[in-house]
Design a protein around this motif. Structure first.
Motif, PDB file in Angstrom:
ATOM      1  N   ASN A   1       6.967   3.374  13.953  1.00  0.00           N
ATOM      2  CA  ASN A   1       5.966   3.389  12.880  1.00  0.00           C
ATOM      3  C   ASN A   1       5.557   4.809  12.517  1.00  0.00           C
ATOM      4  O   ASN A   1       4.386   5.069  12.216  1.00  0.00           O
TER       5      ASN A   1
ATOM      6  N   LYS B   1       1.749   5.844   5.548  1.00  0.00           N
ATOM      7  CA  LYS B   1       2.373   4.940   6.496  1.00  0.00           C
ATOM      8  C   LYS B   1       2.833   3.660   5.800  1.00  0.00           C
ATOM      9  O   LYS B   1       3.904   3.125   6.075  1.00  0.00           O
ATOM     10  N   THR B   2       1.991   3.166   4.883  1.00  0.00           N
ATOM     11  CA  THR B   2       2.338   1.924   4.186  1.00  0.00           C
ATOM     12  C   THR B   2       3.577   2.119   3.315  1.00  0.00           C
ATOM     13  O   THR B   2       4.492   1.281   3.294  1.00  0.00           O
TER      14      THR B   2
ATOM     15  N   THR C   1       7.619   1.215  20.105  1.00  0.00           N
ATOM     16  CA  THR C   1       6.385   0.905  19.376  1.00  0.00           C
ATOM     17  C   THR C   1       5.822   2.151  18.706  1.00  0.00           C
ATOM     18  O   THR C   1       5.322   2.099  17.577  1.00  0.00           O
TER      19      THR C   1
ATOM     20  N   TYR D   1      -0.978  -5.128  10.016  1.00  0.00           N
ATOM     21  CA  TYR D   1      -2.129  -4.394  10.583  1.00  0.00           C
ATOM     22  C   TYR D   1      -2.749  -3.454   9.553  1.00  0.00           C
ATOM     23  O   TYR D   1      -3.973  -3.317   9.457  1.00  0.00           O
TER      24      TYR D   1
ATOM     25  N   ILE E   1      -5.337  -1.139  13.461  1.00  0.00           N
ATOM     26  CA  ILE E   1      -3.990  -0.546  13.482  1.00  0.00           C
ATOM     27  C   ILE E   1      -3.505  -0.298  14.896  1.00  0.00           C
ATOM     28  O   ILE E   1      -2.355  -0.637  15.270  1.00  0.00           O
TER      29      ILE E   1
ATOM     30  N   SER F   1       1.018   8.629  12.749  1.00  0.00           N
ATOM     31  CA  SER F   1       0.035   8.018  13.667  1.00  0.00           C
ATOM     32  C   SER F   1      -0.838   9.087  14.307  1.00  0.00           C
ATOM     33  O   SER F   1      -2.055   8.921  14.465  1.00  0.00           O
TER      34      SER F   1
ATOM     35  N   ARG G   1       3.347  -7.126   3.635  1.00  0.00           N
ATOM     36  CA  ARG G   1       2.840  -7.784   4.839  1.00  0.00           C
ATOM     37  C   ARG G   1       3.841  -8.763   5.438  1.00  0.00           C
ATOM     38  O   ARG G   1       3.823  -9.050   6.632  1.00  0.00           O
TER      39      ARG G   1
ATOM     40  N   PHE H   1       8.485  -4.716  15.004  1.00  0.00           N
ATOM     41  CA  PHE H   1       7.516  -3.604  15.036  1.00  0.00           C
ATOM     42  C   PHE H   1       6.937  -3.293  13.663  1.00  0.00           C
ATOM     43  O   PHE H   1       6.456  -2.189  13.417  1.00  0.00           O
ATOM     44  N   ASN H   2       6.994  -4.240  12.752  1.00  0.00           N
ATOM     45  CA  ASN H   2       6.423  -4.019  11.430  1.00  0.00           C
ATOM     46  C   ASN H   2       4.891  -4.012  11.519  1.00  0.00           C
ATOM     47  O   ASN H   2       4.281  -4.995  11.952  1.00  0.00           O
ATOM     48  N   GLU H   3       4.238  -2.888  11.097  1.00  0.00           N
ATOM     49  CA  GLU H   3       2.775  -2.778  11.163  1.00  0.00           C
ATOM     50  C   GLU H   3       2.124  -3.012   9.802  1.00  0.00           C
ATOM     51  O   GLU H   3       0.948  -2.698   9.584  1.00  0.00           O
TER      52      GLU H   3
ATOM     53  N   LYS I   1      -1.048  -2.199  19.118  1.00  0.00           N
ATOM     54  CA  LYS I   1      -0.004  -1.352  19.688  1.00  0.00           C
ATOM     55  C   LYS I   1      -0.349  -0.965  21.123  1.00  0.00           C
ATOM     56  O   LYS I   1       0.528  -0.962  22.001  1.00  0.00           O
TER      57      LYS I   1
END
Length: 851
Positions: free
Chosen positions: A614, A666-667, A610, A774, A820, A619, A763, A769-771, A824
């Motif tokens: 990402n 992150k995106t 997790t 979020y 976000i 993070s 999206r 584990f695709n965030e 998690k």
């Protein structure tokens, strides 16, 4: 019969003068005789001289048959003055002044032909005994003096008018031989208006005779009322034309009945149609507060006072001093010698010692008639010479002093005389008379120079009902024009508080005075005394009754809710002592600790799928930036200073730019991870090289440049705002350049919008584990908060503006954190079975293929 016995007893009482500084009361019996007993009729006094000491005969030939009580009063004043002069060895020694008294000549001339009896009625040369008179005193009514003027001019004898001043008699062309003793009455209007102002009346009526004196008085009355903000509700000018008088009678009656004015000023000739007008008002019981002159001082008709009123009457009488010895002189007169033994009883204003101590023993209005009579008889009475009598008294003394001065300067010339009869040049006496100054027997200065003798003084009396057919008249004050303005008008407060209860007289106002907190709003086209009361505008006050305008409070003050007082503003800011400030600070600390806790969880589980799936480095950066986002809100709380003002916006802009650009990185990383499926593609090289991570420093550098320009051109500063809140002085950080602020905020918004757009497109990418979802939701919350911030921020005032900005910082930061990282943390801490490599296979396979 009871009343006659009562007044006969009054005559036998010893008379005692009351101190001039004490309280004076007047009691007059309203005789049931006709109103003519109160009239002034003409009395002509011809003065002549004789050698040696001679005594004037009182009322020869029983003259009192023709006289009114006021005429008798004048005659006694005259004889008293002559007796004082003839007994005085310092004035005209061995010379006596004698007088021939003739009254009601006008009535006699109307009944007899002047042509057949001119020798008998010519006043200065009596043909029967060939006597030439020194001087002729005429009055007290001006008409008789004006009619006698031409006759006196024929005999070339001077005439002295002892009645009230009249402008017609001042004409040298018409009356070259006439000299007026009384000073010109120029202060009566001011005196009456002063009384009106004292009782806080501003809405009065006026009834005036249509003659020169009346119109002149009306002019002066209008001038004085205008100066003192008093308004005339109506003005009735009573004409002598019978047709016009009858035509206007109903109009005037309706106006006085419907008017709210409770006070009416009366000025004019009492022998004119004005008296008929007032009789009508008395007949229909018009109850008003009358303010008038000596002309109307308790005139009676048909057993009642003409100006009878439940509210009483205020009378302005010319001031006079009491004559020492006058009481004793009256006591020597035997009323039994005259046809009417009660002529004297009908005459006198009876004074009694009404000291407050005496009046405290009993309440006059609540006592029976018998008790009142008993109380009156316990007091010593006195009689007064009266206003016109005092002028006549001084006139006779002035003639004596002028003659004496002439004899001193021309001592070498003794006049021709036959036997005991002396004859002097009358015009020489008049020349001395015009400039003579002397001290009269009671010690008062008398100045015969009319240009210098202009200090007209008035005694103010209040008359009220006392007993049936009786009136009680009390001297309540005085007025003198030539004193200082604050000292001109004086009223005895002791009398005001006395049993008369003058303070309970109804008000006479057009509009009720505006109370504090309100101002006058005049009615268009109406008198200034008629108005509405309008509340004072915001932050303005009126702290007194009846203010025309409100007064604005100072910048550091504000008006209380009643708008009648300015209060000091309280210095305020969003501090830790406030509940809102303390709550926001606690939220900021709690969320920063929560963020630090999440960062600790991620560091502890850094090798789990997790965290690793990402981009754990981004993070970590995002969590650290969120910690600073929460903590930067504390810069907005507390008393601002120059350091905190500079740090607030710049730190806020930088840390939020770092957070938003991290989300953007992150995106983009997620999109690249799921879109790059073919080895050797350029996007794969970008993902492997970590190119998305450069978004953070690039975006942050641009924001730093914008902040640098802002601080270099128009930086934030400490500002004091006194207008945002009426009762507070707000200390805030002024943003300096609003344009720079919105550029910084807009740039931050563009990064957030870009992140939201990219996350929204990614999206639906598949993987455990695709965030992307979020990130999409977190940026939706972030953008929604700051879009909502703008209108809310501009609609609030004071420290609430600062609170809104802090709240938006916390909410947007919390939105990023919870949207976000909460899912998690839920998997890491509560669903560890989902945080396994098996569930991570698909993502791992795609990443391996990218290598």
């Amino acid at each position: 019969m009871v009343y006659l016995k009562f007044f006969f007893l009054v005559l036998r009482l010893s008379f005692l003068f009351w101190s001039l500084t004490g309280t004076r009361c007047f009691l007059r019996r309203n005789d049931i005789d006709i109103w003519g007993q109160d009239k002034d009729t003409d009395c002509l006094f011809s003065i002549y001289t004789n050698h040696g000491h001679m005594k004037n005969e009182i009322f020869p030939s029983n003259l009192d048959k023709k006289l009114t009580t006021k005429n008798i009063h004048l005659i006694f004043s005259l004889y008293f003055a002559l007796e004082n002069i003839n007994k005085d060895t310092h004035i005209l020694p061995n010379i006596s002044l004698l007088v021939k008294v003739e009254c009601n000549l006008l009535d006699d001339w109307r009944m007899n032909s002047l042509s057949t009896r001119i020798g008998e009625f010519l006043p200065n040369y009596y043909c029967i005994n060939q006597r030439r008179y020194l001087i002729v005193l005429t009055g007290p009514i001006w008409l008789s003096s004006a009619m006698l003027g031409p006759l006196l001019y024929i005999t070339n004898r001077p005439e002295i008018y002892y009645g009230p001043f009249h402008p017609i008699l001042s004409s040298r062309e018409q009356f070259p031989n006439l000299y007026q003793m009384a000073p010109k009455d120029t202060a009566l209007a001011l005196a009456m208006v002063s009384l009106v102002v004292y009782f806080r009346w501003n809405w009065v009526g006026a009834i005036i005779s249509d003659d020169d004196l009346g119109l002149q008085f009306l002019f002066e009355l209008r001038r004085e009322t205008h100066k003192n903000s008093v308004c005339l509700a109506f003005v009735h000018i009573i004409v002598e034309d019978k047709i016009l008088f009858q035509k206007n009678a109903n109009i005037f009656y309706n106006e006085i009945i419907t008017s709210s004015a409770r006070v009416v000023i009366i000025y004019g000739d009492k022998d004119s149609h004005l008296q008929l007008n007032l009789r009508l008002y008395r007949l229909v019981n018009v109850q008003r507060i009358w303010v008038t002159t000596s002309e109307w001082d308790l005139i009676k008709h048909n057993e009642r006072f003409l100006l009878d009123s439940f509210f009483g009457t205020f009378t302005f009488l010319p001031h006079f001093s009491e004559l020492s010895g006058f009481t004793t002189f009256i006591e020597t007169i035997d009323p039994s010698k005259y046809t009417n033994p009660f002529a004297l009883a009908k005459l006198w204003w009876i004074y009694f010692n009404c000291s407050t101590n005496s009046f405290n023993l009993m309440k006059i209005k609540n006592s029976s008639t018998d008790k009142l009579y008993i109380w009156l008889l316990k007091h010593k009475f006195e009689m007064s010479v009266g206003g016109t009598g005092y002028v006549l008294y001084n006139t006779v003394h002035a003639v004596a002093h002028a003659l004496h001065e002439m004899l001193l300067q021309e001592g070498h010339t003794w006049p021709n005389y036959s036997g005991e009869r002396l004859e002097f040049d009358s015009w020489q006496v008049v020349n001395f008379l015009k400039t003579i100054q002397f001290i009269n027997p009671i010690g008062k200065q008398v100045n015969m120079n009319l240009k210098e003798n202009q200090d007209m003084k008035y005694d103010i009396h209040y008359t009220m009902d006392f007993l049936p057919y009786h009136g009680l008249k009390v001297k309540i004050g005085k007025f003198s024009k030539h004193l200082l303005h604050s000292q001109q008008f004086h009223v005895s407060e002791e009398i005001i508080k006395w049993n008369i209860d003058l303070r309970k007289i109804p008000p006479s106002i057009c509009s009720v005075p505006c109370s504090p907190g309100f101002r006058k709003s005049p009615h268009q086209g109406k008198a200034v005394c008629c108005f509405d009361c309008t509340p004072c505008p915001e932050n303005e006050i009126s702290n007194m009754t009846g203010m025309d305008q409100c007064v604005k409070c100072l910048d550091d003050q504000y008006a209380n809710p009643g708008r009648n007082r300015c209060l000091k503003k309280v210095v305020t800011f969003l501090g830790y002592e406030d509940l809102s400030g303390m709550s926001l600070a606690c939220l900021a600390v709690c969320f920063s600790l929560l963020t630090a806790g999440i960062l600790g969880v991620f560091l502890k589980h850094k090798d789990t799928p997790t965290v690793k799936a990402n981009n754990r480095d981004l993070s970590y950066v995002l969590l650290i930036s969120l910690i600073f986002c929460f903590l930067c809100s504390l810069l907005f709380i507390g008393k601002p200073n120059i350091i905190t003002c500079l740090m607030q916006q710049t730190i806020f802009a930088i840390v939020f730019t770092v957070a938003a650009s991290t989300v953007l990185a992150k995106t983009i990383t997620v999109v690249l991870a799921f879109k790059v499926t073919t080895p050797g593609r350029r996007m794969r090289r970008l993902l492997v090289s970590g190119a998305p991570n450069f978004i953070i420093p690039i975006c942050t550098m641009i924001q730093l440049i914008l902040c640098g320009i802002w601080l270099g051109t128009s930086p934030p500063f400490v500002d004091v705002d006194i207008h945002i809140e009426k009762d507070h002085i707000l200390i805030v950080c002024n943003k300096g350049s609003i344009t720079a602020f919105y550029c910084v905020l807009g740039y931050l918004g563009s990064i957030a919008l870009g992140s939201f757009t990219v996350a929204f497109l990614a999206r639906n990418l598949p993987d455990t584990f695709n965030e992307a979802k979020y990130l999409t939701f977190s940026m939706l919350v972030f953008c929604s908060v700051w879009i909502t911030f703008l209108p809310v921020y501009h609609s609030t005032k004071g420290k609430a503006m600062v609170g809104v900005e802090v709240f938006c910082i916390l909410v947007s930061s919390a939105g990023l954190l919870l949207c976000i990282f909460a899912p998690k943390c839920f998997i890491i801490l509560l669903r560890p079975e989902r945080n396994s490599l098996k569930n991570y296979r698909n993502v791992h396979y795609k990443i391996e293929n990218t290598h």
